[in-house]
Design an enzyme around this catalytic site. Structure first.
Site, short mmCIF file in Angstrom:
data_model
loop_
_atom_site.label_atom_id
_atom_site.label_comp_id
_atom_site.label_asym_id
_atom_site.label_seq_id
_atom_site.Cartn_x
_atom_site.Cartn_y
_atom_site.Cartn_z
N ASP A 20 56.30 16.18 39.63
CA ASP A 20 56.45 17.39 40.45
C ASP A 20 55.08 17.98 40.82
O ASP A 20 54.12 17.84 40.06
CB ASP A 20 57.27 18.43 39.66
CG ASP A 20 57.83 19.51 40.56
OD1 ASP A 20 57.82 19.36 41.80
OD2 ASP A 20 58.29 20.54 40.01
N ARG A 33 52.83 18.93 53.44
CA ARG A 33 53.45 18.47 52.18
C ARG A 33 53.45 16.95 52.07
O ARG A 33 53.28 16.40 50.98
CB ARG A 33 54.90 18.99 52.10
CG ARG A 33 55.02 20.51 51.96
CD ARG A 33 56.49 20.93 51.89
NE ARG A 33 57.18 20.25 50.80
CZ ARG A 33 57.11 20.64 49.52
NH1 ARG A 33 56.42 21.71 49.19
NH2 ARG A 33 57.75 19.97 48.58
N HIS A 37 52.71 13.92 49.06
CA HIS A 37 53.55 12.79 48.63
C HIS A 37 52.76 11.48 48.70
O HIS A 37 52.91 10.61 47.84
CB HIS A 37 54.82 12.70 49.47
CG HIS A 37 55.70 13.91 49.34
ND1 HIS A 37 55.99 14.47 48.12
CD2 HIS A 37 56.35 14.67 50.27
CE1 HIS A 37 56.79 15.53 48.31
NE2 HIS A 37 57.00 15.67 49.60
N GLU A 67 69.48 16.36 44.92
CA GLU A 67 69.32 17.66 45.60
C GLU A 67 68.20 17.63 46.64
O GLU A 67 68.12 18.53 47.49
CB GLU A 67 69.03 18.77 44.58
CG GLU A 67 70.23 19.14 43.70
CD GLU A 67 70.54 18.10 42.63
OE1 GLU A 67 69.60 17.48 42.11
OE2 GLU A 67 71.74 17.90 42.34
N LEU A 131 56.93 -4.31 30.89
CA LEU A 131 57.39 -2.93 31.09
C LEU A 131 58.71 -2.88 31.88
O LEU A 131 58.84 -3.53 32.92
CB LEU A 131 56.30 -2.16 31.87
CG LEU A 131 56.64 -0.75 32.35
CD1 LEU A 131 56.73 0.22 31.18
CD2 LEU A 131 55.58 -0.27 33.34
N ARG A 188 57.09 16.74 32.40
CA ARG A 188 57.19 17.30 33.74
C ARG A 188 55.84 17.88 34.12
O ARG A 188 55.27 18.66 33.37
CB ARG A 188 58.26 18.38 33.85
CG ARG A 188 58.38 18.89 35.30
CD ARG A 188 59.55 19.81 35.54
NE ARG A 188 59.69 20.08 36.97
CZ ARG A 188 60.84 20.25 37.60
NH1 ARG A 188 61.97 20.19 36.92
NH2 ARG A 188 60.87 20.50 38.90
N ARG A 194 61.72 23.08 33.67
CA ARG A 194 63.16 22.79 33.81
C ARG A 194 63.35 21.30 34.01
O ARG A 194 62.41 20.57 34.31
CB ARG A 194 63.77 23.58 34.97
CG ARG A 194 63.07 23.39 36.30
CD ARG A 194 63.80 24.15 37.43
NE ARG A 194 63.01 24.11 38.66
CZ ARG A 194 62.10 25.01 39.02
NH1 ARG A 194 61.89 26.06 38.26
NH2 ARG A 194 61.42 24.88 40.14
C1 IPE Z 1 62.59 17.42 40.79
O1 IPE Z 1 61.63 18.15 41.46
C2 IPE Z 1 62.87 16.13 41.50
C3 IPE Z 1 61.80 15.14 41.47
C4 IPE Z 1 60.66 15.24 40.82
C5 IPE Z 1 62.06 13.94 42.19
P1 IPE Z 1 62.03 19.32 42.48
O2 IPE Z 1 60.73 19.88 42.96
O3 IPE Z 1 62.97 18.80 43.50
O4 IPE Z 1 62.78 20.33 41.54
P2 IPE Z 1 63.10 21.88 41.72
O5 IPE Z 1 63.76 22.04 43.04
O6 IPE Z 1 61.78 22.60 41.69
O7 IPE Z 1 63.95 22.23 40.55
C1 IPE Z 2 57.57 16.27 43.76
O1 IPE Z 2 56.77 17.20 44.41
C2 IPE Z 2 58.08 15.19 44.68
C3 IPE Z 2 59.53 15.23 44.92
C4 IPE Z 2 60.35 16.15 44.48
C5 IPE Z 2 60.07 14.17 45.72
P1 IPE Z 2 57.37 18.43 45.23
O2 IPE Z 2 57.54 17.98 46.65
O3 IPE Z 2 58.57 18.96 44.59
O4 IPE Z 2 56.15 19.44 45.13
P2 IPE Z 2 56.24 21.03 44.96
O5 IPE Z 2 57.11 21.30 43.78
O6 IPE Z 2 56.79 21.57 46.23
O7 IPE Z 2 54.82 21.42 44.71
MG MG Z 3 58.88 20.41 43.21
#
Ligand code: IPE
Ligand code: IPE
Ligand code: MG
Length: 245
Positions: A20, A33, A37, A67, A131, A188, A194
């Protein structure tokens, strides 16, 4: 490839990571964004290489949640494209590293070419004994548990299963992760505390590690730190500690 200088004395059997913070990493740099990625794929590569060098048995990475379809179409498209590109560019290396690749989650919503690509990668690496690398992609823990319950209910209804025999061990055989041990350590990144629907059943006794590092900045060093920290913890599984007993 050289081993990391410090090899931890205790290796968890299964490390699972909620990757995350890509979006915040990009925002800090005034980038879209999607750039976060792209950088996140680099971290995936580093962490997979580190896990393979360390001799870790199981690594599971949360790449796309059930989600995450709620995100803007362009971002979802970028994530799909990066998943595809990563498989295309890294599968030879993974194969040579003796990595066995699996993807858990629903295949119903992903495009046909991604579904085929996943099947090809799983088939190609099926004999590999290094692995176990599992990507959770279009994965949701509640959906996984509901699917398992539906399957057991159907078997009971059709007379193939005595409901009295349902216990946690049997239930777990109907989960995507039936071939893997439960995660010992769930990490995480990005300071969120969470699980976001990740491995809900499987993490019943996992040690949780919430680190501030944003995913694109996470690498070999951060993985080792989390594993070292894990090795210091006392896991009791509901019993009393040896020191007290
Ligand atoms: C959880 O991250 C999903 C992945 C890391 C793939 P999110 O960024 O989607 O989670 P929330 O929405 O903050 O809970
Ligand atoms: C995690 O990073 C990648 C996925 C959930 C696919 P985020 O895209 O959720 O990054 P933040 O949480 O917005 O910083
Ligand atoms: Mg996120």
């Amino acid at each position: 490839m050289a081993l990391a200088p410090q090899t931890p004395a205790v290796l968890p059997r299964h490390v699972a990571i909620i990757m995350d913070g890509n979006g915040r990493w990009a925002r800090k740099r005034y980038l879209p964004r999607e750039a976060g990625h792209v950088a996140g794929v680099g971290a995936v590569r580093d962490v997979v290489r580190a896990a393979s060098d360390l001799g870790l048995a199981n690594l599971t990475l949360f790449a796309f949640s059930s989600e995450n379809w709620k995100r803007p179409k362009t971002e979802v498209g970028a994530l799909m494209g990066l998943f595809r590109a990563y498989f295309r560019s890294d599968m030879d290396e993974l194969y040579q590293r003796n990595v066995r690749v699996r993807v858990i989650g629903s295949r119903a919503r992903v495009s046909n070419d991604i579904e085929r690509m996943i099947e090809d990668a799983e088939r190609r690496t099926v004999e590999n004994k290094g692995l176990n690398l599992t990507f959770a992609f279009d994965y949701g823990g509640q959906e996984e548990i509901a699917n398992a319950a539906r399957e057991l209910a159907r078997a009971a209804k059709e007379g193939r299963l005595d409901p009295e025999t349902i216990n946690p061990e049997l239930f777990a055989t109907r989960l995507f992760t039936s071939a893997l041990p439960e995660p010992d350590l769930v990490i995480r990144t990005s300071g969120e505390h969470r699980l976001s629907n990740f491995l809900l059943w499987q993490s019943a006794y996992a040690e949780l590690s919430f680190v501030e590092t944003l995913w694109p900045d996470f690498g070999r060093k951060e993985l080792l730190e989390a594993i070292e920290n894990f090795a210091q913890r006392e896991r009791r599984f509901g019993a009393v500690s040896d020191a007290v007993a």
